[in-house]
Design an enzyme around this catalytic site. Sequence first.
Site, PDB file in Angstrom:
ATOM      1  N   ASP A 149      48.557  30.348  44.479  1.00 16.64           N
ATOM      2  CA  ASP A 149      47.525  30.854  43.561  1.00 16.64           C
ATOM      3  C   ASP A 149      46.756  32.021  44.165  1.00 16.64           C
ATOM      4  OD1 ASP A 149      46.170  30.738  41.077  1.00 16.64           O
ATOM      5  OD2 ASP A 149      44.541  29.574  41.937  1.00 16.64           O
ATOM      6  N   SER A 169      42.870  31.485  36.519  1.00 15.28           N
ATOM      7  CA  SER A 169      44.234  31.009  36.282  1.00 15.28           C
ATOM      8  C   SER A 169      44.241  30.105  35.055  1.00 15.28           C
ATOM      9  CB  SER A 169      44.739  30.232  37.498  1.00 15.28           C
ATOM     10  OG  SER A 169      44.690  31.018  38.672  1.00 15.28           O
ATOM     11  N   GLN A 205      52.773  32.783  36.533  1.00 18.06           N
ATOM     12  CA  GLN A 205      51.406  32.383  36.187  1.00 18.06           C
ATOM     13  C   GLN A 205      50.866  33.296  35.091  1.00 18.06           C
ATOM     14  OE1 GLN A 205      47.576  33.304  38.545  1.00 18.06           O
ATOM     15  NE2 GLN A 205      48.068  31.221  39.206  1.00 18.06           N
TER      16      GLN A 205
END
Length: 284
Positions: free
Chosen positions: A194, A214, A264
């Site tokens: 991430d 996110s 993502q």
Amino acid sequence: MASIEEILAVERIDNDIYRGGSFPSQLRRTFGGQVAGQALVSATRTVDREYAVHSLHGYFLRPGKPDKPAVFMVDRIRDGRSFVTRRVTGVQDGEAIFSMSASFHITDDHGPDHQDAMPKVPDPDSLPDRRDTATESQKMLLAEWANFDIRIVDQSETARMPGLAAQQRVWFKYKNSLPDDHLLHVCTLAYMSDMTLLGSSMTVHPDARTQNASLDHAMWFLRPFRTDDWLLYDQTSPSAGGGRALTQGRIFDRSGRLVAAVTQEGLTRSVDSDSAASIMRQAQ
């Protein structure tokens, strides 16, 4: 800064129910990699060691509170001979903040084998420490990752691939030596994946002021690796629009082996100068 072993050391509180620790943070929401990493560890606690995690698909449903632990409830969706599937729900204050499905597989060495080549990049040891060149807002985030070495390849040194809208390459690793436990390295990479990825969408919008978070995160683990050795995160953002950006990443080890892949989508909502300053004050 807590060690990654401390961050990932979830506590069993009942059958298939685990609790992750909370750690001091300057962020106004729990770092997404922490939530994903703790959820993945919780899932692995319900699976025999002969099964290795090969993919995860997660959704960040609500912002987590950094000063409170999250509880992870694991559902045993399927136990097959070759594949095992788990669903994990992360909860704070009675509300779901994260939902993840994880699939485990007994690795089969029989079958075709191929991979993309690693792009040519400067050696990580030749690049400056990110903390030496970061802005004040970036330094705040990097302080959360004090145990990680992050070296971003300058855009001037990034070999441009034709037809790709936005590209970024990042070397990263955990600074301290970790045990020879592949499961720990897998969960550590879930945490690390991430880092910086959504930022790849902003490389072609350097002056844009955005609110970022996110939204969902998918990851595939392809080959064994170590997170205390340098890994190259080759990132692209094929599309941004409607307040969201899609990002993708390929992770290579230093020898050029493709070890993981990530996709993502994140929030990249435009904000004015006053709103951006307000967001920074809240984060601090």
